[in-house]
Design a protein around this motif. Sequence first.
Motif, PDB file in Angstrom:
ATOM      1  N   LYS A 185       0.178   5.179  -1.154  1.00 51.84           N
ATOM      2  CA  LYS A 185       0.328   6.287  -0.215  1.00 51.84           C
ATOM      3  C   LYS A 185       1.259   7.347  -0.787  1.00 51.84           C
ATOM      4  N   ASP A 230       6.471   7.078   7.972  1.00 48.12           N
ATOM      5  CA  ASP A 230       5.065   7.291   7.625  1.00 48.12           C
ATOM      6  C   ASP A 230       4.136   6.852   8.751  1.00 48.12           C
ATOM      7  N   PRO A 283      -0.129  12.104   6.659  1.00 52.28           N
ATOM      8  CA  PRO A 283       0.179  12.365   5.254  1.00 52.28           C
ATOM      9  C   PRO A 283       0.545  13.825   4.986  1.00 52.28           C
ATOM     10  N   GLU A 323       0.808  -1.221   0.000  1.00 53.10           N
ATOM     11  CA  GLU A 323       0.000   0.000   0.000  1.00 53.10           C
ATOM     12  C   GLU A 323       0.841   1.271   0.000  1.00 53.10           C
ATOM     13  N   LYS A 324       2.135   1.124   0.277  1.00 53.91           N
ATOM     14  CA  LYS A 324       2.991   2.312   0.335  1.00 53.91           C
ATOM     15  C   LYS A 324       3.062   3.030  -1.009  1.00 53.91           C
TER      16      LYS A 324
END
Length: 407
Positions: free
Chosen positions: A259, A388, A393, A255-256
Amino acid sequence: PFFRKALSEPIRDPATLLTLTTRLTNFASDAELQELMADVLNNNNAPRATRLRLLDAFGASRLKGIPASWRKSLEENLHSDDEAFRTRAVAAAKTLAGSNPDRKLVRAFRSIATTPTLPASVRLDALAGIPGKQQVLDPPLLDFLCMHLSASHPVRLRSLAVDVLTRVPLDQEQLLRITQALPPTGPMELSRLMERFAKSQDPLIGQRLVESLEKCRASTALPLEQLKQQLTGFGTQVLQQAQPLLARIQTENQEKAQKLEAVLKLTANGDIRRGQRVFHNQKTACVACHQLGYLGGRVGPDLTRIGGIRNERDLLEAILFPSISFVRSYEPVTIVTVDGRVLNGVIRDETDNEVTLQLDAQKVLRLPTDEIERRQPGTVSIMPAGLDKQLTPQQLADLVVFLRDRK
């Protein structure tokens, strides 16, 4: 004559004091200068700032062992009522003595470390000066160390606590206590502590370790294959218990990439001043490793003009995926010692007799070459993944905008 004159006059300008410290450090191997430095340090009428700088020069001299002319001065300042002198004396004595402090010095360090009224920084520094096999960690002292593993503490204190816990022999009860302290740790501390747990094969410790890792936000920053290998030693039951955690790490790694794209969009509203605060935040500890202008550490690459050679995507990828590529001269190395230790770091200096290895933001280890069994290129950056997890974010976007502006 130059040093006699310089050390006899009050110096109020910090830059001049720093220059004097550097020159003293460079010539500290001279026996006559060593005696002069000790004389001035022992003279209570000498300028206070100069005497403090002398202690800094003691610690920065790179001498092996404490010169006889400095011994009395250091011992007196280890017991000083002045916090600044005591703090610098501990740091200097620890550095000079290295891994071989004598019994008297170990007793002094232990006395400082076990005095609850002293600042945590000087207590941890003193503890780190005691060789692992001579450490005696009673429950209050172990609790003190565990408390300072939390990412809420400054990076230097966290690093010192980890340094002690990874060197001292620990029994089952002590290892179980440390597992309880893992949830609030940051990625840098967790990575080094995992190497310590990997030396155990006790299934109970493995079970408690997995339970704590499931509660720790930084655990998903651990390299997946390395974590599997570390947990394998605890047996198939523990490895089975860890499957949900391992699956979560794999999912979050995938999922990075998504992101990264989402954070890049937020840079349009990024704020340089907010990003500067993130850079200097004690949780992220960017400034502990990276230099900006005249400030910051030198563990990682200099970021003073990073915006001139890296775009926003490059910068964010380096933050989210620090082990994908390495800047030249900052490539990690894995060293296996003859006593079975596995060390991952960046080589700072190397001679025919010694290798100087940077393990993290604070810890530098000097290894005699005859203690090294094997060395090979490393695959994991000493810059921790998982920032992270510690930033929102928008904070990530602000940090990228701040770095992009460094030209």
